[in-house]
Design an enzyme around this catalytic site. Structure first.
Site, PDB file in Angstrom:
ATOM      1  N   GLU A 108       0.818  -1.216   0.000  1.00  0.00           N
ATOM      2  CA  GLU A 108       0.000   0.000   0.000  1.00  0.00           C
ATOM      3  C   GLU A 108       0.855   1.271   0.000  1.00  0.00           C
ATOM      4  OE1 GLU A 108      -0.573  -2.595   1.938  1.00  0.00           O
ATOM      5  OE2 GLU A 108      -2.675  -3.196   1.705  1.00  0.00           O
ATOM      6  N   MET A 127      24.416   9.374   2.013  1.00  0.00           N
ATOM      7  CA  MET A 127      24.253  10.619   2.758  1.00  0.00           C
ATOM      8  C   MET A 127      24.515  10.393   4.249  1.00  0.00           C
ATOM      9  SD  MET A 127      23.806  13.757   2.089  1.00  0.00           S
ATOM     10  CE  MET A 127      22.751  14.379   0.792  1.00  0.00           C
ATOM     11  N   LYS A 154     -17.466  -1.492   5.903  1.00  0.00           N
ATOM     12  CA  LYS A 154     -17.951  -2.457   4.912  1.00  0.00           C
ATOM     13  C   LYS A 154     -19.477  -2.438   4.800  1.00  0.00           C
ATOM     14  CE  LYS A 154     -16.896  -7.128   3.310  1.00  0.00           C
ATOM     15  NZ  LYS A 154     -16.318  -8.438   3.645  1.00  0.00           N
ATOM     16  N   PHE A 205     -11.115  -8.066  13.553  1.00  0.00           N
ATOM     17  CA  PHE A 205     -10.026  -8.453  12.663  1.00  0.00           C
ATOM     18  C   PHE A 205      -9.740  -7.338  11.661  1.00  0.00           C
ATOM     19  CE2 PHE A 205      -8.602 -10.577   8.682  1.00  0.00           C
ATOM     20  CZ  PHE A 205      -7.341 -10.913   9.144  1.00  0.00           C
ATOM     21  N   GLN A 206      -8.494  -6.983  11.524  1.00  0.00           N
ATOM     22  CA  GLN A 206      -8.042  -5.907  10.632  1.00  0.00           C
ATOM     23  C   GLN A 206      -8.734  -4.582  10.922  1.00  0.00           C
ATOM     24  OE1 GLN A 206      -7.978  -7.354   6.506  1.00  0.00           O
ATOM     25  NE2 GLN A 206      -5.865  -8.026   6.862  1.00  0.00           N
TER      26      GLN A 206
END
Lengths: 186, 583
Positions: free
Chosen positions: B52, B481, B164, B114-115
Site C-alpha cells: 500500500e 548521505m 464495509k 479483525f483488521q
C-alpha cells in the site's frame, strides 16, 4: 524592556505597532474557535497543539448552535507573539474550523469560569467557609453536616483566590470548567 | 441527479464523476464490495501495487506529473496503516491525494475486530482532512467534498474511511455540484501588499526570486507568469528542490537550486540580496540554514496560499496570501502599468557579481578514469536524455541531490522527488505512477541502491502493467548521505551505513521479468545508458559508482549560506556541537 512593548492589540496596520512579531516575551491569549460539531473536531484541535508543541492552559468546548451544528472552543494559551500568530493560522487551516477570534487582541472581552469546591469541616471552620463564600458570592449547591459544595463563577483569578482561602478551611475537591469568553460590545 | 445505489457502486460513480480514470490500490476483506464494483466496469483503471505504501507514492507520482488528484484504494487495518508514510509525504510536499480506506462494519468498530484500526485517528495528523462515513446517504457528497479539499488552496492528501456495511447498504447518490463547502481558500492577493512589492521591485538593487513547489502546484500558468516576470525584470531566480522546472534550467537568469546542497551562486545571491521574493516556498530549514544569519540584508516578500506559512520561520516584510498565478498576474499588471521600472544599472552590476560566483563552478568534481563518479553518471544521463520527453523521479539521499544539481528541468511537473519528508523508497513507485499517466514518455527513477530496495517489490507492478520505467541506480554500496554525515560529524565511524548482502541487480531484474544492465567502467557508460533507453520495457540499471564520493556544495548544519563547503575543502570539524544536534 519598555512596558509599552508588550501592549497587545496592535496589528500590522495599526498606528500603535508596538508588538514586535518576533519578540521573545510570552503572552497569554484567549482564543474563540468556531467549529463544525462533527466527530473528531476536538481531537484535531488538541492534536494541533500537542503535535506542534503549543501550550493549552485551559480549553472548553460545547455546541452553541444546535441547528447549524456549531461548537465553540475557548482556548487559553501562552506563547511569544510569533507562536500565537502561528497557532491562529494553524487553527484557521483546519478544514472544519469556521472562525478563529483572538479575544485578547480584538478588544475588551469578558472571561468567566465556573468552579465547584467541596469543603469538609466542622465548627468554626465551617462558619468561616460560609462567610467567605458570601463575600465571593459563591452559592451552596449541596450540604451535609460535615461538608459544603460551593458553586462560584468569575474570572479565573477570582476562583484561584477563593480556592486559596478555602484550602485551610478544609478544601477537599475542586472541579473547574475552564474559561468561556465573549467580546464586549457589538 | 440523484439515484439509489449501493455504497460500493457510489464510490466508483463519484470517482468517475470527478474525472478520475486511474486508481492505485490493493484489495482486502473490508474492501471487497468496492473491488467487486471495480471488476464490473471499465471506466476506471485499477493499478494493482505490491504494497500500500507503493500505491500512495505511485498516486503521488501520478498527481505531481499531471496536476490532478491521485487516488488510492486500500483495505482496513494494515492496508490503511501502510499508507501513513505516503500520506505524510504528500502532506509535507502539498500533493493532492485521495486515499479511500475501507473499515470494518460500523457495528464492529471499537471491538478490536479483525483488521480493525482507528484509521481516521491514525491519519488525522498526516492528512489535510479525513472522514469516517457512517451513512451511505452521505458517502457521495463526502467523496466530492474530499476531492474539493484535496485540490483547493494548498493541496494535500485527504482520506475517506468507509466501513464495509456502508459499502453494502443502499443510499441516494448525489452528483458533484459547485462546492457549498465553507472551505474556500483565498486566491487573490491583497493589492496593497502587491503594490508594496512592486515598489520594492522598482527600487531593488540586488534582488532575487526564490521559488518553490507552490509555483508548480499553482499550475502551468504560474510557471508561465514567473518566466515572464523574471525575463522582464532581469532578476536572478533560484528554486527549492520542489520548484525545479518552473523556471527553465536553460534560462539566462537561472541560478540553480539553493539550500543545503544548492549551488554556490544561488546561496550567495540569497545571502547578499537586498530584496528576496519568495514565490510559493516555505523557508524550509534545508533552505535557510542558520536562521539568524539567513539573508541578513534583505527585505523579504513572501507569496503563499497558506497563511500559516507566513512568519512561521522567517519574518516577512511584505506578506501576500494568495495563489501564485493570481498574485504574479497582479504583480505584472501593476508593475507594467507603473512603467516597468527597475534599477537597471544596479541590477546588471548585481548580475555581474553573480557571474563571478558562477565562475567558481561549484559543481566541479574530480573525474576518474577507472571508476564511475556519480556526478559523471548523471551528466551523461542528462546529455543523453535531455532532448527527450522525459520525467525524472528520485529516491532520497546523495543521488537525489546530485540529480537536482546535474539534471536540468525545462518544464514544471517533470521532477518528482520526496522533499519535505525525505522518504526513501519513494522513487520506484512514483515512477510507476508517472508512467501510468504518461505512457509514451521516458520515465527515469534516479535511485540509490539502499533507497531503491525499500520498495523494490513494485518492480512486479511495473512488469505486470508493461511500464517501461528505467531504474537508474547509482550503487555505491553505502547509505551515501548517512555515510557523508558520519564522516563530517561522527569521526568517520560508519555505523550501519553500508549495504551488505546486496542482490545481483541484473539477476533481480530477470527474476522480475525485466531487463538488468550492469555498468562499472566509465568507458562503457554511454553505451549502457543507450541500451537502457532503447529497451522497450522496465530496466534496472546497476551503475556501480565511486563509493566514498561526498555531495558538495554543502552548507553544514548550523551555518549560514556564505559558509558553504566546496568540494575539496578540509571537512574536519566544520560542524560545531550546536550544529550537530540539527539534522
Amino acid at each position: 524592556m519598555n512596558a509599552l512593548q508588550i501592549k497587545k492589540g496592535a496589528t500590522k496596520h495599526s498606528a500603535y505597532n508596538l508588538r514586535p512579531a518576533f519578540s521573545e516575551i510570552e503572552e497569554r491569549h484567549t482564543l474563540a474557535v468556531l467549529v463544525e460539531n462533527e466527530p473528531g473536531v476536538l481531537a484535531r484541535v488538541i492534536g494541533l497543539f500537542s503535535g506542534r508543541g503549543y501550550n493549552i492552559e485551559s480549553l472548553t468546548v460545547a455546541e452553541v448552535d444546535h441547528t447549524g451544528h456549531r461548537s465553540r472552543i475557548t482556548i487559553v494559551t501562552k506563547g511569544t507573539p510569533q507562536v500565537i500568530e502561528q497557532i491562529k493560522a494553524q487553527l484557521g487551516r483546519i478544514v472544519v474550523v469556521h472562525e478563529v477570534h483572538d479575544l485578547t487582541v480584538e478588544g475588551p472581552s469578558v472571561e468567566r469560569e465556573l468552579a465547584m469546591l467541596k469543603v469538609v469541616g466542622q465548627g468554626d471552620k465551617r462558619v468561616e467557609a460560609m462567610r467567605m463564600a458570601e463575600i465571593f458570592r459563591a452559592n451552596v449547591v449541596d450540604t451535609t453536616l460535615d461538608s459544603f459544595i460551593f458553586e462560584i463563577t468569575g474570572a479565573p483569578e477570582k476562583i484561584d483566590a477563593f480556592a486559596d482561602l478555602m484550602r485551610p478551611l478544609g478544601l477537599a475537591e475542586i472541579a473547574r470548567t475552564g474559561v468561556a469568553a465573549l467580546r464586549r460590545g457589538l | 441527479m440523484t439515484r439509489e445505489m449501493t455504497g460500493a457502486k457510489m464510490v466508483i460513480q463519484a470517482l468517475k464523476d470527478q474525472g478520475v480514470d486511474t486508481i492505485f490500490g490493493y484489495p482486502g476483506g473490508a474492501a471487497l464490495p468496492i473491488y467487486d464494483e471495480i471488476f464490473q466496469q471499465n471506466d476506471i483503471r485499477h493499478i494493482l501495487v505490491r504494497h500500500e505504501q507503493g500505491a500512495v507514492h505511485a498516486a503521488e507520482g501520478y498527481a505531481r506529473s499531471t496536476g490532478k488528484v491521485g487516488v488510492c484504494l486500500v483495505t482496513s487495518g494494515p492496508g490503511a496503516t501502510n499508507t501513513v508514510t505516503g500520506l505524510t509525504d504528500a502532506l509535507l510536499d502539498s500533493i493532492p491525494l485521495l486515499v479511500i480506506s475501507c473499515q470494518v462494519p460500523t457495528f464492529l468498530i471499537g471491538s478490536d475486530a479483525f483488521q480493525e484500526a482507528d484509521t481516521v485517528g491514525i491519519t488525522r495528523p498526516c492528512t489535510k482532512h479525513n472522514w469516517l462515513v457512517k451513512d451511505t446517504d452521505k458517502l457521495s457528497s463526502t467523496i466530492h467534498e474530499a476531492m474539493h479539499v484535496a485540490r483547493s488552496g494548498r493541496p494535500g492528501p485527504v482520506l475517506v474511511d468507509i466501513p464495509k456495511d456502508v459499502q453494502f447498504a443502499s443510499g441516494t447518490y448525489e452528483a458533484p455540484k459547485p462546492s457549498t463547502s465553507h472551505y474556500k481558500p483565498r486566491l487573490k492577493g491583497d493589492l496593497e501588499e502587491i503594490t508594496e512589492l512592486v515598489a520594492a521591485i522598482e527600487k531593488a538593487k540586488r534582488p532575487v526570486f526564490y521559488t518553490g513547489g507552490g509555483v508548480v502546484n499553482s499550475g502551468p500558468a504560474a510557471s508561465q507568469l514567473l518566466r515572464e516576470l523574471v525575463d522582464a525584470t532581469g532578476f536572478p531566480v533560484t528554486s527549492t528542490l520542489m520548484g525545479l522546472g518552473s523556471y527553465p534550467a536553460s534560462g539566462k537568469n537561472w541560478l540553480g537550486m539553493l539550500g543545503m546542497h544548492g549551488l554556490y551562486e544561488a546561496n550567495m545571491a540569497m545571502h547578499g540580496c537586498d530584496l528576496l521574493i519568495n514565490v510559493g516556498a516555505r523557508f524550509d530549514d534545508r533552505i535557510t540554514g542558520r536562521i539568524d544569519a539567513f539573508s541578513p540584508k534583505s527585505k523579504k516578500a513572501h507569496i503563499d496560499i497558506d497563511p500559516s506559512s507566513i512568519n512561521k520561520v522567517i519574518k516577512a516584510d511584505i506578506p501576500i496570501v494568495g495563489d501564485v498565478a493570481h498574485v504574479l498576474e497582479d504583480i505584472l499588471k501593476i508593475w507594467k502599468s507603473r512603467g516597468r521600472k527597475t534599477e537597471v544599472e544596479a541590477v546588471s552590476k548585481w548580475n555581474k557579481q553573480i557571474d563571478e560566483w558562477r565562475a567558481v563552478r561549484c559543481l566541479t568534481y574530480r573525474q576518474s578514469e577507472t571508476s564511475i563518479k556519480p556526478q559523471y553518471a548523471l551528466q551523461r544521463l542528462e546529455a543523453l536524455t535531455k532532448d527527450r520527453d522525459r520525467y525524472i523521479t528520485t529516491e532520497v539521499g546523495q543521488h537525489q541531490m546530485w540529480a537536482a544539481q546535474f539534471l536540468g528541468f525545462e518544464q514544471p511537473n517533470r521532477w518528482m522527488t520526496s522533499g519535505g519528508l525525505g522518504t526513501m523508497g519513494y522513487g520506484l513507485p512514483a515512477s510507476i505512477g508517472v508512467q501510468i499517466a504518461h505512457p509514451e514518455s521516458l520515465v527515469i527513477n534516479v535511485a540509490g541502491e539502499a533507497s531503491w530496495l525499500m520498495n523494490m517489490q513494485e518492480m512486479g507492478t511495473a512488469v505486470q502493467f508493461r511500464l517501461p520505467v528505467k531504474q537508474f541506480i547509482l550503487n555505491n554500496e553505502r547509505l551515501g548521505m548517512v555515510r557523508q554525515w558520519q564522516e563530517l560529524l561522527h569521526g568517520e565511524r560508519y555505523s550501519q551505513s553500508w549495504s551488505e548482502a546486496l542482490p545481483d541487480f541484473v539477476k533481480l531484474a530477470e527474476a522480475f521479468g525485466a531487463k538488468g544492465i550492469l555498468c562499472k567502467d566509465p568507458k562503457d557508460l554511454d553505451d549502457a545508458i543507450m541500451e537502457m533507453l532503447d529497451y522497450d520495457g522496465p530496466v534496472i540499471f546497476d551503475c556501480l559508482v565511486e563509493k566514498h564520493e561526498n555531495c558538495f556544495p554543502m552548507i553544514p548544519s548550523g551555518k549560514a549560506h556564505n559558509e558553504m563547503l566546496l568540494g575539496d575543502a578540509d571537512t574536519q570539524g566544520v560542524i560545531d556541537s550546536k550544529g550537530s544536534v540539527l539534522v
